[in-house]
Motif scaffolding. Structure first.
Motif, PDB file in Angstrom:
ATOM      1  N   LYS A   1       0.832  -1.217   0.000  1.00 54.73           N
ATOM      2  CA  LYS A   1       0.000   0.000   0.000  1.00 54.73           C
ATOM      3  C   LYS A   1       0.858   1.255   0.000  1.00 54.73           C
ATOM      4  O   LYS A   1       0.526   2.246  -0.614  1.00 54.73           O
ATOM      5  CB  LYS A   1      -0.868   0.029   1.259  1.00 54.73           C
ATOM      6  CG  LYS A   1      -2.173  -0.673   1.161  1.00 54.73           C
ATOM      7  CD  LYS A   1      -3.206  -0.106   2.118  1.00 54.73           C
ATOM      8  CE  LYS A   1      -2.810  -0.068   3.562  1.00 54.73           C
ATOM      9  NZ  LYS A   1      -2.641  -1.354   4.221  1.00 54.73           N
ATOM     10  N   GLU A   2       1.965   1.175   0.702  1.00 52.44           N
ATOM     11  CA  GLU A   2       2.833   2.357   0.826  1.00 52.44           C
ATOM     12  C   GLU A   2       3.677   2.559  -0.425  1.00 52.44           C
ATOM     13  O   GLU A   2       4.391   3.548  -0.536  1.00 52.44           O
ATOM     14  CB  GLU A   2       3.762   2.234   2.033  1.00 52.44           C
ATOM     15  CG  GLU A   2       3.068   2.293   3.378  1.00 52.44           C
ATOM     16  CD  GLU A   2       2.445   0.961   3.774  1.00 52.44           C
ATOM     17  OE1 GLU A   2       2.995  -0.077   3.352  1.00 52.44           O
ATOM     18  OE2 GLU A   2       1.415   0.962   4.447  1.00 52.44           O
ATOM     19  N   GLY A   3       3.636   1.613  -1.359  1.00 47.41           N
ATOM     20  CA  GLY A   3       4.363   1.806  -2.606  1.00 47.41           C
ATOM     21  C   GLY A   3       5.734   1.162  -2.637  1.00 47.41           C
ATOM     22  O   GLY A   3       6.449   1.275  -3.612  1.00 47.41           O
ATOM     23  N   ALA A   4       6.115   0.453  -1.554  1.00 46.67           N
ATOM     24  CA  ALA A   4       7.419  -0.229  -1.574  1.00 46.67           C
ATOM     25  C   ALA A   4       7.218  -1.650  -2.083  1.00 46.67           C
ATOM     26  O   ALA A   4       6.110  -2.180  -2.040  1.00 46.67           O
ATOM     27  CB  ALA A   4       8.004  -0.257  -0.175  1.00 46.67           C
ATOM     28  N   ILE A   5       8.302  -2.258  -2.569  1.00 45.86           N
ATOM     29  CA  ILE A   5       8.184  -3.628  -3.044  1.00 45.86           C
ATOM     30  C   ILE A   5       7.905  -4.546  -1.860  1.00 45.86           C
ATOM     31  O   ILE A   5       8.580  -4.487  -0.838  1.00 45.86           O
ATOM     32  CB  ILE A   5       9.456  -4.046  -3.802  1.00 45.86           C
ATOM     33  CG1 ILE A   5       9.502  -3.293  -5.127  1.00 45.86           C
ATOM     34  CG2 ILE A   5       9.482  -5.547  -4.054  1.00 45.86           C
ATOM     35  CD1 ILE A   5      10.740  -3.462  -5.928  1.00 45.86           C
ATOM     36  N   ALA A   6       6.842  -5.370  -1.993  1.00 44.24           N
ATOM     37  CA  ALA A   6       6.424  -6.232  -0.897  1.00 44.24           C
ATOM     38  C   ALA A   6       7.487  -7.277  -0.623  1.00 44.24           C
ATOM     39  O   ALA A   6       8.113  -7.792  -1.532  1.00 44.24           O
ATOM     40  CB  ALA A   6       5.099  -6.891  -1.248  1.00 44.24           C
ATOM     41  N   GLY A   7       7.660  -7.564   0.657  1.00 41.81           N
ATOM     42  CA  GLY A   7       8.678  -8.542   1.024  1.00 41.81           C
ATOM     43  C   GLY A   7       9.751  -7.846   1.813  1.00 41.81           C
ATOM     44  O   GLY A   7       9.699  -6.640   2.012  1.00 41.81           O
TER      45      GLY A   7
END
Ligand code: TYD
Ligand code: MG
Length: 455
Positions: free
Chosen positions: A218-224
């Motif tokens: 949601k925050e726009g960072a790559i998940a993981g």
């Protein structure tokens, strides 16, 4: 039967803890620890470690240098972002919102690679082979050398890599792939980390240029885990407003080139098209001679781009006026409004103010300040701007206009597109000569700039 252990892992930095903690002891982030179940498979673990080859340390002057070999794709914009082409054996991570066009971009790239005679393996964990074929039909990406596999099991993917022996590998996406030796669900921190580490080894040992598609949070960072970004060679973000057709490919990390470059694409019926001259595109819908509209010369990497800024200042109906901005940092807008109030004497406290970068572009350099200030003032005074002006410069808190970098390139771009005047910091005028046929107005304060732009 292997023992199943439970542990807590930070989704940001990957720090592990045997019990749940509110604050990660590694990166001090709150609420990032999630539970993971992992089977401890010792024997497998050894097999998955880095293959050790014993090497001796050597003096740096005796190490062979020379250019990194590069595979140039037919997509100039992609080459630019990667610093001149894809480096064999490199691992590239491409992130972006769902539906922004990551799969489209990579299928087109795969096609371009296959056309060059390279063997390409495109592994989709999200779409069936038929869906991929349908998309390829639409994109005209049909080549003998492009192999497609719909698979999420790492062991099967390995088999396919062994049999096909590709030069270019795409994993769409890393969150759907799972290693059967790790008990966590696909997409979990442990899985993503293991799988990425595995693809890194495959890339390095076999020399396969590998692209991983990553989902974003949601925050726009790559998940993981955050360390995913540390592991790979390049991190690219594919961005754009969903309602606009422009898409920007931005490098945020690149071990083989600069991170300032962006590639600009346009999404159409037949997939992504490269935009060679972005300024023309961004200015194509610009209204002329209206209040609130200015053109700014902003640097996107090493390339100057002219973009339209629009402001609307209107009497508010609320006790505290609205301040809204798209494409420009909200805090910068607040700062510029404060400068206009205090240093120029504009009474904006009873006014709503909106600031918009046309075309869904994001501008994050301070050189757009001056154009934003002129746009806001122009709308407030209802004084139209001149259609053939380009404005750039950083605004300081005392209302001074500060120097910006690469002034010459910005002016040249303005001249190329037929603009007649440039309003810019006087301090940036030294050391170069403006091209003929364009008038340069050097200013030292916001008030001088307003006089020049609005008369
Ligand atoms: P996609 O590549 O599936 O996005 P991602 O992999 O990032 O989730 O892109 C999907 C969107 O792109 C979808 O909304 C339709 C649009 N699209 C086009 O406009 N033209 C095209 O030729 C293609 C293939 C997709
Ligand atoms: Mg996709």
């Amino acid at each position: 039967m292997a023992k199943i252990k439970s542990k807590f892992v930070c989704t940001d930095c990957g720090t592990e803890s045997p019990k749940w903690l509110g604050k990660c002891p590694g990166c001090h982030a709150w609420n990032t620890m999630v539970e993971e179940k992992e089977t401890v498979v010792k024997t497998q673990g050894v097999g998955l470690r880095m293959v050790h080859t014993k090497e001796k340390a050597q003096s740096i002057i005796h190490i062979e240098s020379g250019q990194e070999p590069r595979i140039e794709t037919r997509m100039q914009e992609l080459n630019r972002v990667l610093g001149g082409g894809v480096v064999p054996g490199s691992l590239i991570l491409v992130g972006g919102d769902p539906g922004i066009g990551k799969s489209t971009l990579l299928l087109q790239t795969s096609h371009a690679m296959a056309v060059k005679g390279l063997k390409v393996l495109y592994i989709s964990g999200e779409e069936s082979v038929r869906q991929t074929r349908l998309r390829a039909d639409r994109l005209g990406a049909l080549t003998e050398m492009l192999y497609v596999l719909c698979e999420t099991n790492m062991d099967h993917i390995n088999d396919a890599i062994e049999t096909i022996a590709p030069d270019f590998l795409v994993i769409d996406s890393i969150q759907t792939v799972y290693d059967p030796n790790v008990q966590s669900a696909p997409g979990s921190v442990a899985q993503v980390r293991e799988c990425t580490a595995h693809f890194m080894r495959v890339a390095k040992i076999k020399g396969i240029a590998t692209v991983l598609v990553g989902h974003v949070t949601k925050e726009g960072a790559i998940a993981g885990p955050r360390l995913l970004e540390h592991m790979v060679d390049c991190v690219l973000y594919f961005e754009g407003e969903r309602h606009h057709t422009y898409r920007l490919l931005r490098a945020v990390k690149n071990r083989f080139g600069s991170t300032n470059e962006i590639g600009i694409f346009e999404m159409g019926e037949e997939g992504l098209r490269e935009v060679a001259n972005p300024s023309e595109l961004f200015l194509s819908e610009r209204p002329l001679g209206v209040s609130g509209s200015t053109v700014v010369a902003s640097m996107e990497g090493t390339r100057p781009v002219l973009v339209e800024l629009q402001a609307l200042v209107a009497t508010t109906n609320f006790p505290s006026p609205r301040r809204m901005s798209t494409g420009i940092d909200h805090n910068r807008m607040a700062l510029i409004i404060a400068v206009l109030e205090k240093r120029i004497g504009m009474f904006l406290q009873t006014q709503d103010a909106y600031l918009n970068v046309a075309g869904g572009v994001k501008l994050d350099e301070p050189a757009v300040d001056l154009a934003a200030a002129v746009s806001l003032a122009s709308s407030f005074r209802d004084a139209p701007t001149k259609p053939f002006d380009v404005i750039f410069g950083e605004v300081g808190l005392t209302g001074e206009v500060r120097a910006v970098s690469r002034a010459e390139q910005r002016v040249k771009e303005a001249e190329k597109l037929g603009f007649k005047r440039v309003i810019m910091p006087e301090k940036s005028l030294k050391g170069w000569k403006a091209p003929e046929g364009i008038e340069i107005i050097g200013v030292n304060t916001v008030s001088e700039a307003l006089k020049a732009a609005l008369g």
